[in-house]
Scaffold this motif. Structure first.
Motif, PDB file in Angstrom:
ATOM      1  N   ASP A 102       0.854  -1.187   0.000  1.00 16.96           N
ATOM      2  CA  ASP A 102       0.000   0.000   0.000  1.00 16.96           C
ATOM      3  C   ASP A 102       0.886   1.231   0.000  1.00 16.96           C
ATOM      4  N   SER A 103       0.420   2.297  -0.622  1.00 14.52           N
ATOM      5  CA  SER A 103       1.256   3.473  -0.868  1.00 14.52           C
ATOM      6  C   SER A 103       1.560   4.295   0.380  1.00 14.52           C
ATOM      7  N   ASP A 104       1.004   3.923   1.527  1.00 10.33           N
ATOM      8  CA  ASP A 104       1.330   4.623   2.776  1.00 10.33           C
ATOM      9  C   ASP A 104       2.125   3.737   3.736  1.00 10.33           C
ATOM     10  N   ASP A 105       2.549   2.565   3.268  1.00  9.16           N
ATOM     11  CA  ASP A 105       3.266   1.622   4.120  1.00  9.16           C
ATOM     12  C   ASP A 105       4.736   1.540   3.740  1.00  9.16           C
ATOM     13  N   ILE A 106       5.506   0.713   4.464  1.00 10.79           N
ATOM     14  CA  ILE A 106       6.947   0.619   4.221  1.00 10.79           C
ATOM     15  C   ILE A 106       7.440  -0.813   4.419  1.00 10.79           C
ATOM     16  N   TYR A 107       8.612  -1.073   3.830  1.00  8.20           N
ATOM     17  CA  TYR A 107       9.368  -2.263   4.216  1.00  8.20           C
ATOM     18  C   TYR A 107      10.244  -1.869   5.400  1.00  8.20           C
ATOM     19  N   PRO A 108      10.196  -2.627   6.492  1.00  7.69           N
ATOM     20  CA  PRO A 108      10.868  -2.219   7.720  1.00  7.69           C
ATOM     21  C   PRO A 108      12.382  -2.424   7.728  1.00  7.69           C
ATOM     22  N   ALA A 109      12.926  -3.135   6.734  1.00 11.13           N
ATOM     23  CA  ALA A 109      14.367  -3.358   6.648  1.00 11.13           C
ATOM     24  C   ALA A 109      14.760  -3.415   5.179  1.00 11.13           C
ATOM     25  N   VAL A 110      16.018  -3.113   4.886  1.00 10.84           N
ATOM     26  CA  VAL A 110      16.456  -3.031   3.488  1.00 10.84           C
ATOM     27  C   VAL A 110      16.617  -4.408   2.848  1.00 10.84           C
ATOM     28  N   ASP A 111      16.658  -5.471   3.650  1.00 12.84           N
ATOM     29  CA  ASP A 111      16.889  -6.798   3.091  1.00 12.84           C
ATOM     30  C   ASP A 111      15.623  -7.656   3.014  1.00 12.84           C
ATOM     31  N   VAL A 112      14.450  -7.034   3.169  1.00 13.07           N
ATOM     32  CA  VAL A 112      13.200  -7.799   3.189  1.00 13.07           C
ATOM     33  C   VAL A 112      13.016  -8.591   1.899  1.00 13.07           C
ATOM     34  N   LEU A 113      13.074  -7.922   0.755  1.00 12.43           N
ATOM     35  CA  LEU A 113      12.800  -8.603  -0.506  1.00 12.43           C
ATOM     36  C   LEU A 113      13.865  -9.648  -0.833  1.00 12.43           C
ATOM     37  N   GLU A 114      15.115  -9.343  -0.540  1.00 15.00           N
ATOM     38  CA  GLU A 114      16.186 -10.312  -0.800  1.00 15.00           C
ATOM     39  C   GLU A 114      15.988 -11.567   0.038  1.00 15.00           C
ATOM     40  N   THR A 115      15.644 -11.401   1.300  1.00 17.15           N
ATOM     41  CA  THR A 115      15.436 -12.556   2.177  1.00 17.15           C
ATOM     42  C   THR A 115      14.230 -13.370   1.725  1.00 17.15           C
ATOM     43  N   LEU A 116      13.142 -12.694   1.378  1.00 16.59           N
ATOM     44  CA  LEU A 116      11.951 -13.404   0.908  1.00 16.59           C
ATOM     45  C   LEU A 116      12.244 -14.194  -0.361  1.00 16.59           C
ATOM     46  N   TYR A 117      12.920 -13.557  -1.310  1.00 16.68           N
ATOM     47  CA  TYR A 117      13.197 -14.231  -2.577  1.00 16.68           C
ATOM     48  C   TYR A 117      14.106 -15.436  -2.378  1.00 16.68           C
ATOM     49  N   ASN A 118      15.219 -15.259  -1.676  1.00 15.20           N
ATOM     50  CA  ASN A 118      16.160 -16.366  -1.470  1.00 15.20           C
ATOM     51  C   ASN A 118      15.511 -17.528  -0.730  1.00 15.20           C
ATOM     52  N   THR A 119      14.662 -17.200   0.238  1.00 11.40           N
ATOM     53  CA  THR A 119      13.996 -18.255   1.003  1.00 11.40           C
ATOM     54  C   THR A 119      12.986 -19.003   0.139  1.00 11.40           C
TER      55      THR A 119
END
Length: 332
Positions: free
Chosen positions: A89-106
């Motif tokens: 959502d356009s008012d939310d955030i990812y809380p850490a810079v490695d969120v997407l990398e961790t999700l993808y690798n996992t």
């Protein structure tokens, strides 16, 4: 082909949009595309999106008339080219810079169609992420990293914190129902049931902003809410998911206090339909509502004498037709 397509519907989000976009473009996983659907904003949201798109070629801006967040997300799914998609959502955030990398690798390591982490809340005044979730919200947190069978989980909230294999969604026709509210829980449950299992991580992967929005419960929003709840009751019944039925019942209770005074006849009909799938709802159906089909007929079609008993009056969808009792017709 990017590894992840991040889909962001945008509607009058100028106040928080930059913070949202910054949290995405600063992710350590750089091989992503960011699909922003400007859904008829009349503030500066489109200008902000275009400025960001000039600076970062990974950002793709789609602008159209306002048609609602469900259709915007579905456009994003169809336009995406990533191996996985996720939604923000356009008012939310990812809380850490490695969120997407961790999700993808996992997700790749465990060869799963769906992979996600934990949900968190934050307010404008205090950016501290909070996870004080009691039942019926305990499914927002995972105690450890593991492969989970959805029939053991049966939770319905927090779809944002997951990656979804794009081809899996399209192949199975999994899209957001076109409801003004509560379109995401049926999407989430449908995806989970088709996947059967997913990988859950003991890591916060989404920050949800609270305390800044007020919902104007219009007829269409109430209608969408009830349709979405009914969808999940049907899933619970058809797949024998008792926990999901309980969670969905709790969602109904959570919203009922806000909408009960605004319920129209067709809204009440949907609640009657819900009771077929969840007996716990029967106490909410007052005696007069149980006769809704008859009352509906009376509203749509009624026949009565006028006050002086000289005419008959028939009403069809609000149009009154009057004729004399002695057979001489007149209309009004």
């Amino acid at each position: 082909m990017p590894k992840i397509s991040v889909i962001i519907p945008v509607y009058n989000a100028e106040k928080y949009l930059k913070e949202c976009l910054d949290s995405v473009i600063n992710q350590t996983l750089k091989d992503i595309e960011i699909i922003c659907i400007n859904d008829g904003s009349n503030d500066n949201s489109l200008q902000i999106l275009n400025k960001y798109a000039i600076k970062d070629s990974r950002i793709k801006v789609i602008s159209r008339k306002n048609k609602g967040v469900a259709k915007a997300r579905n456009i994003g799914i169809k336009k995406a080219s990533g191996t996985f998609v996720c939604f923000m959502d356009s008012d939310d955030i990812y809380p850490a810079v490695d969120v997407l990398e961790t999700l993808y690798n996992t997700a790749v390591k465990n060869n799963v169609k769906i992979c996600g982490g934990e949900f968190s809340l934050f307010a404008n005044e205090d950016k501290t992420l909070k996870q004080d979730f009691n039942p019926p919200f305990e499914g927002y947190i995972f105690s450890k990293d593991e492969l989970i069978n959805y029939k053991d989980y049966q939770f319905d909230y927090g779809y944002h914190r997951f990656l979804y294999n794009r081809k899996f969604l399209i192949k199975n026709g999994i899209f957001f129902p076109n409801y003004k509210r509560f379109q995401d829980p049926p999407f989430f449950v449908n995806a989970m049931l088709e996947s059967e299992s997913f990988y859950g991580m003991h890591k916060i992967t989404y920050g949800y902003r609270i305390g800044h929005n007020h919902i104007d419960w219009s007829y269409d929003k109430i209608n969408g809410l009830l349709k979405g709840i009914l969808d999940n009751f049907k899933y619970a019944k058809n797949y024998n998911l008792q926990k999901l039925q309980h969670y969905t019942y709790c969602r109904f209770l959570q919203h009922y206090g806000f909408i009960n005074e605004k319920l129209g006849v067709f809204h009440k009909l949907k609640i009657c339909a819900m009771a077929l799938y969840c007996p716990k709802l029967k106490p909410f159906i007052k005696k007069e509502n149980l006769n809704l089909p008859l009352n509906l007929i009376r509203i749509v079609f009624s026949l009565k004498n006028d006050m002086r008993k000289t005419h008959k009056i028939i009403t069809i969808l609000g149009l009154k037709i009057k004729w004399r009792r002695n057979g001489y017709d007149s209309k009004s």
